[in-house]
Write a protein that holds these residues in place. Structure first.
Motif, short mmCIF file in Angstrom:
data_model
loop_
_atom_site.label_atom_id
_atom_site.label_comp_id
_atom_site.label_asym_id
_atom_site.label_seq_id
_atom_site.Cartn_x
_atom_site.Cartn_y
_atom_site.Cartn_z
N ALA A 223 4.23 42.47 45.83
CA ALA A 223 5.11 43.16 44.89
C ALA A 223 5.17 42.41 43.55
N GLU A 224 5.19 41.09 43.63
CA GLU A 224 5.25 40.31 42.39
C GLU A 224 3.92 40.33 41.65
N GLU A 225 2.81 40.16 42.39
CA GLU A 225 1.51 40.07 41.75
C GLU A 225 1.05 41.41 41.16
N GLN A 226 1.34 42.51 41.86
CA GLN A 226 0.84 43.81 41.42
C GLN A 226 1.83 44.61 40.59
N TYR A 227 3.14 44.37 40.81
CA TYR A 227 4.13 45.21 40.14
C TYR A 227 5.15 44.41 39.34
N GLY A 228 5.07 43.09 39.38
CA GLY A 228 6.00 42.27 38.63
C GLY A 228 7.42 42.29 39.16
N ILE A 229 7.59 42.58 40.45
CA ILE A 229 8.90 42.65 41.08
C ILE A 229 9.20 41.31 41.76
N SER A 230 10.33 40.71 41.44
CA SER A 230 10.72 39.43 42.00
C SER A 230 11.56 39.66 43.26
N VAL A 231 11.03 39.25 44.41
CA VAL A 231 11.67 39.54 45.69
C VAL A 231 12.20 38.25 46.32
N GLU A 232 13.47 38.26 46.67
CA GLU A 232 14.07 37.14 47.41
C GLU A 232 13.99 37.44 48.90
N VAL A 233 13.38 36.54 49.67
CA VAL A 233 13.15 36.75 51.09
C VAL A 233 14.06 35.84 51.91
N ILE A 234 14.79 36.44 52.85
CA ILE A 234 15.71 35.70 53.71
C ILE A 234 15.26 35.83 55.16
N ASP A 235 15.12 34.69 55.82
CA ASP A 235 14.84 34.64 57.26
C ASP A 235 16.18 34.52 57.98
N LEU A 236 16.52 35.53 58.78
CA LEU A 236 17.82 35.51 59.45
C LEU A 236 17.97 34.34 60.42
N ARG A 237 16.92 34.09 61.22
CA ARG A 237 16.90 33.05 62.26
C ARG A 237 17.87 33.34 63.40
N SER A 238 19.04 33.86 63.10
CA SER A 238 20.03 34.22 64.12
C SER A 238 20.54 35.62 63.84
N ILE A 239 20.67 36.43 64.89
CA ILE A 239 21.30 37.75 64.69
C ILE A 239 22.68 37.80 65.33
N VAL A 240 22.99 36.84 66.18
CA VAL A 240 24.36 36.66 66.69
C VAL A 240 24.62 35.16 66.73
N PRO A 241 25.40 34.62 65.79
CA PRO A 241 26.08 35.35 64.71
C PRO A 241 25.14 35.64 63.54
N LEU A 242 25.53 36.64 62.73
CA LEU A 242 24.80 36.97 61.51
C LEU A 242 25.38 36.18 60.34
N ASP A 243 24.52 35.55 59.58
CA ASP A 243 24.97 34.83 58.39
C ASP A 243 25.04 35.80 57.22
N MET A 244 26.08 36.60 57.20
CA MET A 244 26.21 37.62 56.16
C MET A 244 26.50 37.01 54.79
N GLU A 245 27.10 35.84 54.75
CA GLU A 245 27.44 35.24 53.45
C GLU A 245 26.18 34.97 52.63
N THR A 246 25.13 34.50 53.27
CA THR A 246 23.87 34.27 52.55
C THR A 246 23.31 35.58 52.02
N ILE A 247 23.41 36.63 52.82
CA ILE A 247 22.92 37.95 52.38
C ILE A 247 23.77 38.49 51.24
N TYR A 248 25.09 38.36 51.35
CA TYR A 248 25.98 38.84 50.29
C TYR A 248 25.64 38.16 48.95
N ARG A 249 25.46 36.84 48.99
CA ARG A 249 25.16 36.11 47.75
C ARG A 249 23.88 36.62 47.12
N SER A 250 22.90 36.88 47.94
CA SER A 250 21.62 37.35 47.42
C SER A 250 21.73 38.75 46.85
#
Length: 325
Positions: A223-250
């Motif tokens: 997306a960045e190389e072909q369309y110039g779109i800057s994408v922030e990628v988050i690895d959840l690592r855990s789904i219980v519990p979910l780290d929603m605060e990291t997602i909210y900030r992003s």
């Protein structure tokens, strides 16, 4: 310092280190002594630890039931379920015993129990051996559910899970075992409740986990190389519990959200994340949330049909473009 090793080697290191450090840790499952585990992830452990590594009959119900009893008695069992596809056989033990014992005994019982459950698609293994079932466990209070995406997170999450006083389901994608990557030297511990921002970006937040994260990172780069779109990628690592605060900030930074997982899109973890973001950070969203997941169908044996059902890098890229146009 770090080394390049496989996911299989990383998780075996985690088991070896924890078993050497704590004599209460033991492991059992089907074919883990004679075969070394179906992916070789337990090869050699019996030579060092003897009867602390046991082959069992083919009975997932007995495996988990015995693990619950052993954990309540003070041991720290690690149970290999061979394939996560067989986890349905154990649902009473997980739902009504493992997840509830600490609560129902008024906090007097602890269950330091880890279920290792290889999940996901694998070399056209067909409908009964290709499933991602993690969303089943999101609504069961009393258990933690973690899902590594690399050798580093595989080792660190497994060590943290073994040390945790609560029951943990450790979903490890079948196609990850031969994957190589850097693993830090020393005592690698990855928190069971924290997501990780793997790629900084400003235009779109892309949340993923497990083997699907590889497709997410590739799509973000494209997306960045072909369309110039800057994408922030988050690895959840855990789904219980979910780290929603990291997602909210992003999301507050980017204003857009794409969630990608290999599990079926309907009823998947992505739906829960989308709902939480819509409820708590709606005012920052500049476009609708887009989810990527498998189609609602059994995973076919046919390679051509399997490719149609499962999501890939191109599907993630299309989702990124959809939310930015």
């Amino acid at each position: 310092m770090s080394r390049i090793i496989t996911f299989c080697q990383a998780t075996k290191e985690a088991m070896t280190e924890e078993m050497r450090a704590d004599p209460d840790v033991f492991v059992y499952g089907e074919d883990i002594v004679k075969q070394g585990g179906i992916f070789g992830q337990f090869a050699g452990l019996h030579d060092e630890f003897g009867d602390r590594v046991l082959d069992t009959p083919i009975s997932e119900t007995a495996l988990v039931g015995a693990g619950v009893g052993a954990a309540m008695a003070g041991a720290k069992p690690v149970i290999d379920l061979h394939f996560a596809d067989f986890i349905g056989i154990t649902m009473d033990e997980i739902l009504n015993q493992m997840a509830k014992a600490h609560y129902m005994f008024g906090g007097q019982a602890h269950l330091p129990l880890v279920l290792r459950a290889p999940d996901g698609s694998m070399r056209h293994a067909a409908a009964q051996h290709s499933q991602s079932l993690e969303s089943w466990f999101v609504s069961i209070p009393g258990i933690k559910v973690v899902i590594p995406s690399s050798p580093q997170t595989g080792k660190g999450l497994l060590k943290a899970a073994i040390r945790d006083p609560n029951p943990v389901i450790f979903f490890e994608h079948k196609e990850l075992f031969p994957v190589t990557g850097p693993v830090d030297d020393g005592d690698v511990i990855v928190p069971l409740d924290k997501a990780e921002v793997l790629r900084e970006g400003t235009d779109v937040t892309l949340v993923s986990y497990s083997r699907m994260l590889t497709h997410a990172l590739a799509a973000a780069k494209q997306a960045e190389e072909q369309y110039g779109i800057s994408v922030e990628v988050i690895d959840l690592r855990s789904i219980v519990p979910l780290d929603m605060e990291t997602i909210y900030r992003s999301v507050k930074k980017t204003g857009r959200l794409v969630i990608a997982h290999e599990a079926i899109r309907t009823g998947g973890v992505g739906g829960e994340i989308a709902a939480e973001v819509a409820e708590h950070t709606f005012q920052w969203l500049q476009a609708p949330i887009v989810r990527v997941g498998a189609k609602s169908a059994p995973i076919p044996y046919s390679p051509t049909l399997e490719d149609v059902v499962l999501p890939h890098e191109d599907d993630v890229l299309r989702a990124i473009l959809k939310t930015t146009q």
